[in-house]
Design a protein around this motif. Structure first.
Motif, PDB file in Angstrom:
ATOM      1  N   GLU A  15       0.826  -1.205   0.000  1.00  0.00           N
ATOM      2  CA  GLU A  15       0.000   0.000   0.000  1.00  0.00           C
ATOM      3  C   GLU A  15       0.862   1.257   0.000  1.00  0.00           C
ATOM      4  OE1 GLU A  15      -0.397  -2.612   1.902  1.00  0.00           O
ATOM      5  OE2 GLU A  15      -2.504  -3.034   2.341  1.00  0.00           O
ATOM      6  N   HIS A  22      -3.638   4.571  -4.006  1.00  0.00           N
ATOM      7  CA  HIS A  22      -4.217   3.446  -3.268  1.00  0.00           C
ATOM      8  C   HIS A  22      -4.304   2.162  -4.090  1.00  0.00           C
ATOM      9  CE1 HIS A  22      -5.047   6.343  -0.164  1.00  0.00           C
ATOM     10  NE2 HIS A  22      -5.826   7.037  -0.971  1.00  0.00           N
ATOM     11  N   ASN A  55      -1.074  -3.521  -2.697  1.00  0.00           N
ATOM     12  CA  ASN A  55      -1.443  -2.498  -3.675  1.00  0.00           C
ATOM     13  C   ASN A  55      -2.010  -3.119  -4.956  1.00  0.00           C
ATOM     14  OD1 ASN A  55       1.238  -3.519  -3.936  1.00  0.00           O
ATOM     15  ND2 ASN A  55       1.744  -1.902  -5.382  1.00  0.00           N
ATOM     16  N   ARG A  58      -5.209  -8.438  -2.237  1.00  0.00           N
ATOM     17  CA  ARG A  58      -5.263  -8.841  -0.834  1.00  0.00           C
ATOM     18  C   ARG A  58      -6.034 -10.145  -0.757  1.00  0.00           C
ATOM     19  NH1 ARG A  58      -2.931  -5.180   2.081  1.00  0.00           N
ATOM     20  NH2 ARG A  58      -3.340  -6.389   3.957  1.00  0.00           N
TER      21      ARG A  58
END
Length: 234
Positions: A15, A22, A55, A58
């Motif tokens: 991140e 973002h 980034n 996840r």
């Protein structure tokens, strides 16, 4: 400035590399990170790096996907970040090697502990990609494992937040900032600085952790020189 440590492992969250976007890679953040690493590298400090992949992906937020599959995708995301960092470092003249826990010889070396240590002793920066190579283990756990394997003096945990707090300061204005913690406190208070597996591994191997924000220029140097920024866990 005088470095406090001879060999460090820098953990960079995915991140943090996305900057204000973002998502993906922010060129300005890559260059800023490379400049900060170069300042420390020029002092003769041996630097290994573990980078996350949040980034791009996840795994824990992948819905109904099989967890192992999601985690392997996340490992591939870390390799993209590792290659991007390598390019940014080499643009500033720093010799860099990427080693991956999943073999992909066309783009990186396979992880071999003795070879990694040899690179570090020769002044090369080593970036560890693809996590541990196993699902169900985070890149925080990778950082703890690699730090123990290469006998790093400390883990520098560079995040997009400046310290460890009792709660998310973006959501709770009354969140308490911690200057010092023990590994046991991190576990008992269930602080989200790193997962419990990583925190336990650091505690069991007596590895100190320094948490700080990567966005502020010069913070990596300050951490390496032992300045009291962020949060120290020991």
């Amino acid at each position: 400035m005088q470095p406090k440590y001879k060999r460090v492992l820098l953990k960079i969250s995915g991140e943090a590399l996305a900057g204000d976007n973002h998502f993906g890679l922010d060129d300005a953040m890559l260059k800023k990170t490379a400049r900060q690493v170069k300042e420390v590298h020029d002092l003769g400090v041996q630097m290994a790096i573990v980078v996350g992949g949040g980034n791009f992906w996840r795994g824990r937020s992948s819905g109904s996907m099989d967890r192992s599959t999601a985690d392997y995708i996340g490992m591939l995301a870390t390799v993209m970040n590792a290659m991007a960092l390598q390019d940014a470092f080499e643009a500033l003249g720093m010799p860099t090697r990427v080693q991956t826990a999943i073999t992909m010889r066309e783009v990186a070396e396979p992880y071999i502990r003795r070879k990694a240590v040899s690179h570090l002793e020769k002044g090369k920066i080593v970036i560890f990609g693809a996590g541990t190579g196993n699902p169900f283990f985070s890149t925080d756990t990778t950082a703890a494992l690699r730090a123990a394997e290469i006998d790093a003096d400390i883990i520098l945990l560079a995040k997009n937040i400046d310290a460890v707090y009792s709660d998310d300061p973006a959501k709770n204005p009354h969140a308490v900032k911690y200057d010092h913690l023990t590994h046991r406190e991190v576990l008992e208070k269930d602080l989200k600085v790193m997962d419990s597996t990583a925190a336990s591994l650091c505690r069991d191997n007596e590895i100190a952790i320094h948490v700080f924000g990567i966005a502020e220029e010069g913070n990596v140097m300050r951490a390496v020189c032992g300045e009291t920024i962020g949060t120290i866990i020991e």
